[in-house]
Design a protein around this motif. Structure first.
Motif, mmCIF file in Angstrom:
data_model
loop_
_atom_site.group_PDB
_atom_site.id
_atom_site.type_symbol
_atom_site.label_atom_id
_atom_site.label_comp_id
_atom_site.label_asym_id
_atom_site.label_seq_id
_atom_site.Cartn_x
_atom_site.Cartn_y
_atom_site.Cartn_z
ATOM 1 N N CYS A 33 46.898 53.860 70.570
ATOM 2 C CA CYS A 33 46.653 54.918 69.591
ATOM 3 C C CYS A 33 45.416 55.692 70.028
ATOM 4 O O CYS A 33 44.360 55.097 70.253
ATOM 5 N N ARG A 46 50.143 59.411 66.904
ATOM 6 C CA ARG A 46 51.110 58.384 66.556
ATOM 7 C C ARG A 46 51.097 57.307 67.653
ATOM 8 O O ARG A 46 51.019 57.642 68.835
ATOM 9 N N ASN A 120 50.949 48.543 65.546
ATOM 10 C CA ASN A 120 50.545 49.946 65.387
ATOM 11 C C ASN A 120 49.242 50.066 64.614
ATOM 12 O O ASN A 120 48.346 50.840 64.975
#
Length: 354
Positions: A33, A46, A120
């Motif tokens: 990221c 993203r 993530n």
């Protein structure tokens, strides 16, 4: 919509002053990221996933370049050994990277009140951490330092296996009607491990002696009563020769020998060491601390003074282990032999007394 997002992100990035890629590393993949900040405004790309291999590393760098013409830094979490290939690969290409301990990121995540844990989310947290904090850049160990670290860890693992096998043998021999074949196999296993331990130590000594300057400094460090060649080498291997150590307090904290106080108002709880650090060094220092508390005249006085105040002997041994760690660091830094305690105390004050 995605194209508009990419254009606006690129336009914002070109005006920013700091860019950081958070990389969450697992066995087979790396999730990245890119975060960018300008004053109080922070935006994140993203997350993007790549394979944890050379092909994926190349794609990661290409992806970073596609986000705009900028200089980025990378933040990786020290998760086992899986981060090492990427760290070495990035360092070979002169990329700026920092490697942080998992417990730091864990506590940082709690401070943000983030309860979700996914790859993530972890990558974005690492990126945010890199943007907010001023981190030391990772320094790649030399081939020589990597070799002695690998050998010292193999040495410690062999020692653990020998102790386990001897405990098993003791239990079997004192049990009812132990089979002779079981006892014989355990004795063979112990003999094999002890021979391997001698081989590892011989290879370790040969490797260290190949570097004359390093070996000369080691011989000065082991003039500390209670500190053996193996102990000194383990400490140096695990700290990369104190490459990123700025003072004694930082070193003690890195090894998990820093004291955690538990006091609030009228409550006075027990103080203890954090144990949040390099366990290999703590294990390596335990037996030398026992020996030093008996046979090192300076540290024996120090040990007795500690247990006079706090009768628990374990507290005294831990304090001696911490003192030995600082002594090793001071002698290595100043390239000198152990002489007497007063001289070492003066040196400790120079680098930040703990």
């Amino acid at each position: 919509m995605m194209e508009a997002f990419a254009v606006s992100l690129t336009h914002f990035i070109m005006k920013t002053t700091k860019h950081c890629v958070g990389v969450d590393v697992s066995k087979d993949s790396i999730v990245c990221c890119l975060g960018s900040s300008q004053q109080e405004i922070t935006v994140f790309s993203r997350p993007k996933t790549f394979t944890n291999d050379l092909k994926g590393f190349g794609q990661l760098l290409d992806w970073c370049l596609q986000q705009g013409d900028k200089e980025v830094s990378f933040v990786l979490e020290a998760t086992g050994v899986y981060y090492e290939r990427l760290a070495f690969w990035l360092d070979d290409r002169n990329q700026q990277l920092s490697v942080v301990l998992p417990n730091k990121i864990k506590h940082y995540s709690k401070s943000l009140n983030i309860k979700t844990k996914t790859d993530n989310v972890d990558a974005q947290i690492l990126s945010r951490f890199g943007l907010e904090r001023k981190l030391d850049y990772w320094k790649m160990p030399t081939k020589f330092m990597r070799e002695i670290k690998s050998l010292t860890r193999e040495y410690q693992e062999a020692k653990v296996k020998i102790v386990a096998a001897k405990n098993q043998l003791h239990a079997k021999e004192h049990s009812y009607n132990c089979l002779v074949s079981v006892s014989r196999r355990l004795k063979r296993q112990i003999s094999l491990l002890e021979n391997q331990l001698l081989e590892i130590e011989a290879e370790l000594r040969t490797t260290v002696m190949s570097d004359t300057l390093f070996y000369d400094k080691i011989t000065k460090v082991i003039t500390i009563p209670g500190v053996s060649f193996i102990t000194a080498i383990i400490v140096l291997a695990e700290t990369n020769g104190f490459a990123l150590v700025k003072n004694a307090k930082q070193l003690v904290s890195y090894c998990g020998l820093d004291i955690q106080h538990n006091q609030s108002g009228g409550h006075e709880g027990k103080s203890k060491i954090s144990k949040k650090g390099n366990s290999f060094i703590r294990k390596a220092l335990y037996m030398p601390a026992l020996a030093a508390s008996r046979y090192n005249k300076d540290l024996k006085v120090f040990y007795e003074r500690i247990i006079d105040r706090k009768p628990a002997k374990k507290i005294g041994i831990t304090a001696v282990a911490r003192k030995l760690l600082i002594l090793i660091y001071i002698l290595w830094k100043n390239d000198q032999e152990y002489i007497f305690e007063e001289q070492i105390n003066n040196a400790v004050m120079e680098v930040g007394r703990y």
